[in-house]
Design an enzyme around this catalytic site. Structure first.
Site, PDB file in Angstrom:
ATOM      1  N   MET A  30       0.845  -1.202   0.000  1.00  0.00           N
ATOM      2  CA  MET A  30       0.000   0.000   0.000  1.00  0.00           C
ATOM      3  C   MET A  30       0.877   1.248   0.000  1.00  0.00           C
ATOM      4  SD  MET A  30      -3.395  -0.900   2.150  1.00  0.00           S
ATOM      5  CE  MET A  30      -2.715  -0.720   3.770  1.00  0.00           C
ATOM      6  N   LEU A  33       6.675   3.105   1.612  1.00  0.00           N
ATOM      7  CA  LEU A  33       7.608   1.982   1.755  1.00  0.00           C
ATOM      8  C   LEU A  33       8.678   2.264   2.812  1.00  0.00           C
ATOM      9  CD1 LEU A  33       8.147   1.003  -2.011  1.00  0.00           C
ATOM     10  CD2 LEU A  33       6.372   0.231  -0.423  1.00  0.00           C
ATOM     11  N   HIS A  34       9.016   1.229   3.564  1.00  0.00           N
ATOM     12  CA  HIS A  34      10.074   1.302   4.575  1.00  0.00           C
ATOM     13  C   HIS A  34      10.950   0.055   4.424  1.00  0.00           C
ATOM     14  CE1 HIS A  34       7.531  -1.605   6.603  1.00  0.00           C
ATOM     15  NE2 HIS A  34       6.529  -0.724   6.620  1.00  0.00           N
ATOM     16  N   GLY A  36      10.963  -2.661   5.923  1.00  0.00           N
ATOM     17  CA  GLY A  36      10.217  -3.921   5.946  1.00  0.00           C
ATOM     18  C   GLY A  36       9.817  -4.302   4.523  1.00  0.00           C
ATOM     19  N   HIS A  37       9.210  -3.337   3.804  1.00  0.00           N
ATOM     20  CA  HIS A  37       8.863  -3.581   2.400  1.00  0.00           C
ATOM     21  C   HIS A  37      10.130  -3.892   1.587  1.00  0.00           C
ATOM     22  CE1 HIS A  37       5.506  -0.663   3.519  1.00  0.00           C
ATOM     23  NE2 HIS A  37       4.826  -1.704   3.076  1.00  0.00           N
ATOM     24  N   ASP A 154       2.137  -9.333   8.821  1.00  0.00           N
ATOM     25  CA  ASP A 154       0.683  -9.512   8.717  1.00  0.00           C
ATOM     26  C   ASP A 154       0.416 -11.015   8.662  1.00  0.00           C
ATOM     27  OD1 ASP A 154      -0.464  -6.597   8.040  1.00  0.00           O
ATOM     28  OD2 ASP A 154       1.480  -6.840   7.116  1.00  0.00           O
ATOM     29  N   GLN A 157      -2.907 -12.380   7.362  1.00  0.00           N
ATOM     30  CA  GLN A 157      -3.019 -12.120   5.917  1.00  0.00           C
ATOM     31  C   GLN A 157      -2.231 -13.161   5.118  1.00  0.00           C
ATOM     32  OE1 GLN A 157      -2.681  -8.077   4.032  1.00  0.00           O
ATOM     33  NE2 GLN A 157      -0.575  -8.711   3.702  1.00  0.00           N
ATOM     34  N   SER A 189       6.405  -0.325  10.260  1.00  0.00           N
ATOM     35  CA  SER A 189       5.050  -0.246   9.718  1.00  0.00           C
ATOM     36  C   SER A 189       4.835   1.156   9.159  1.00  0.00           C
ATOM     37  CB  SER A 189       4.037  -0.499  10.847  1.00  0.00           C
ATOM     38  OG  SER A 189       2.756  -0.046  10.461  1.00  0.00           O
TER      39      SER A 189
HETATM   40  P1  AMP Z   1       1.409  -2.968   3.396  1.00  0.00           P
HETATM   41  O1  AMP Z   1       1.988  -1.896   2.540  1.00  0.00           O
HETATM   42  O2  AMP Z   1       1.272  -2.595   4.829  1.00  0.00           O
HETATM   43  O3  AMP Z   1       0.168  -3.595   2.808  1.00  0.00           O
HETATM   44  O4  AMP Z   1       2.499  -4.127   3.397  1.00  0.00           O
HETATM   45  C1  AMP Z   1       2.936  -4.716   2.193  1.00  0.00           C
HETATM   46  C2  AMP Z   1       3.707  -5.959   2.533  1.00  0.00           C
HETATM   47  O5  AMP Z   1       4.849  -5.620   3.320  1.00  0.00           O
HETATM   48  C3  AMP Z   1       2.887  -6.958   3.366  1.00  0.00           C
HETATM   49  O6  AMP Z   1       3.126  -8.260   2.881  1.00  0.00           O
HETATM   50  C4  AMP Z   1       3.428  -6.767   4.755  1.00  0.00           C
HETATM   51  O7  AMP Z   1       3.308  -7.904   5.570  1.00  0.00           O
HETATM   52  C5  AMP Z   1       4.897  -6.448   4.457  1.00  0.00           C
HETATM   53  N1  AMP Z   1       5.483  -5.747   5.599  1.00  0.00           N
HETATM   54  C6  AMP Z   1       5.016  -4.638   6.216  1.00  0.00           C
HETATM   55  N2  AMP Z   1       5.797  -4.327   7.271  1.00  0.00           N
HETATM   56  C7  AMP Z   1       6.775  -5.261   7.325  1.00  0.00           C
HETATM   57  C8  AMP Z   1       7.883  -5.491   8.197  1.00  0.00           C
HETATM   58  N3  AMP Z   1       8.139  -4.711   9.225  1.00  0.00           N
HETATM   59  N4  AMP Z   1       8.676  -6.546   7.935  1.00  0.00           N
HETATM   60  C9  AMP Z   1       8.421  -7.378   6.878  1.00  0.00           C
HETATM   61  N5  AMP Z   1       7.397  -7.213   6.023  1.00  0.00           N
HETATM   62  C10 AMP Z   1       6.571  -6.174   6.246  1.00  0.00           C
END
Ligand code: AMP
Length: 281
Positions: A30, A33-34, A36-37, A154, A157, A189
């Site tokens: 979504m 991006l950080h 984690g992404h 997640d 998910q 996050s």
């Molecule tokens: P989102 O943009 O929040 O929908 O996340 C996109 C993808 O990035 C999802 O598969 C999340 O689980 C993954 N994601 C988000 N935060 C992290 C994190 N801290 N570490 C690893 N993956 C993450």
């Protein structure tokens, strides 16, 4: 790197990429991006010949009163991160492009089994996983990736997407990736940007409480409720728990005894900001 919002154009480009390079990896996000992404992008780049990232804040997975409107949107910064990671294409559609016939009542939806939905976040975010499964399947149909990368952050998910892909024979391999944390333990996050300095300090106690469950388990405590009750004492007083549960990491059934590979998951509000985190024992 291409940045495209049009579905047909995206399909055409991916056809070329597949022909030229081979294995297509896909990371749905979504945006905002950080690291984690970024860890997902890096893994996808290692394992695939071309990687596609989608950036779409999906209205169908938000309930009224949730943070859809204020969710951080920063396509320019996200593009820089994707460019740095040698992503071939960012698919960033508009709501109109994804849902031209409207939302909710007029939309065909993917509905994962209720027993996967009636716990953890599904209990607190009605229809959230219908929205997630629907958009992910739409994205799979548009991108047609060989492999798709999701974060363990997640956890529910990831389990639900794997289940839907198995049940509907979708030809994509789902790859789970570990949670990336800040040096002080806070799970990264996009929603962390909502946290003030003080709220962030309080939020650190969430991961501490998960680690406490692990410590208790390793010291011999096997009863999930006793471990969780004790671990809750590590939470800051202003952290309001939605759930704090120990579950089977594949089926999401409750566990009677803690054992290796048990999922310990928490969702909590810190000064109105809802955060989720988990560990696997
Ligand atoms: P989102 O943009 O929040 O929908 O996340 C996109 C993808 O990035 C999802 O598969 C999340 O689980 C993954 N994601 C988000 N935060 C992290 C994190 N801290 N570490 C690893 N993956 C993450």
């Amino acid at each position: 790197m291409h940045i495209i919002s049009d579905i047909e154009e995206t399909r055409k480009l991916i056809k070329d990429l597949r022909y030229k390079y081979g294995i297509i990896g896909f990371v749905p996000t979504m945006g905002a991006l950080h690291q984690g992404h970024e860890s997902l992008l890096v893994k996808a780049k290692q394992e695939c010949d071309a990687v596609i990232v989608s950036i779409f804040v999906n209205p169908v997975q938000f309930n009224p009163g949730e943070d859809f409107d204020k969710y951080p949107r920063q396509l320019e910064k996200d593009s820089e991160i994707c460019f740095k990671n040698r992503i071939s294409l960012i698919f960033a559609p508009s709501i109109q492009q994804m849902y031209p016939e409207g939302l909710n009542n007029t939309l065909t939806k993917i509905v994962p089994p209720q027993i996967y939905q009636d716990k953890l976040c599904g209990k607190f975010r009605k229809d959230h996983f219908n929205g997630v499964a629907t958009v992910v399947l739409k994205l799979f149909n548009i991108i047609q990736p060989d492999k798709a990368y999701f974060g363990q952050k997640d956890a529910q998910q990831l389990i639900i997407i794997k289940k839907v892909v198995r049940d509907l024979n979708i030809p994509v391999e789902i790859i789970g990736c570990p949670i990336i944390r800040e040096p002080d333990g806070l799970a990264m996050s996009s929603r962390n940007t909502y946290l003030s300095f003080e709220s962030r300090q309080k939020a650190l106690s969430i991961y501490k409480s998960l680690c406490r469950v692990k410590e208790l388990y390793e010291s011999g405590i096997k009863d999930p409720q006793s471990a969780v009750d004790e671990a809750k004492k590590a939470l800051h007083n202003d952290v309001i728990i939605d759930y704090f549960e120990c579950l089977n990491a594949e089926s999401l059934f409750s566990v009677e005894k803690l054992k290796d590979k048990t999922l310990v998951a928490i969702a909590a509000k810190v000064d109105q900001i809802r955060l989720i985190d988990n560990i696997i024992l």
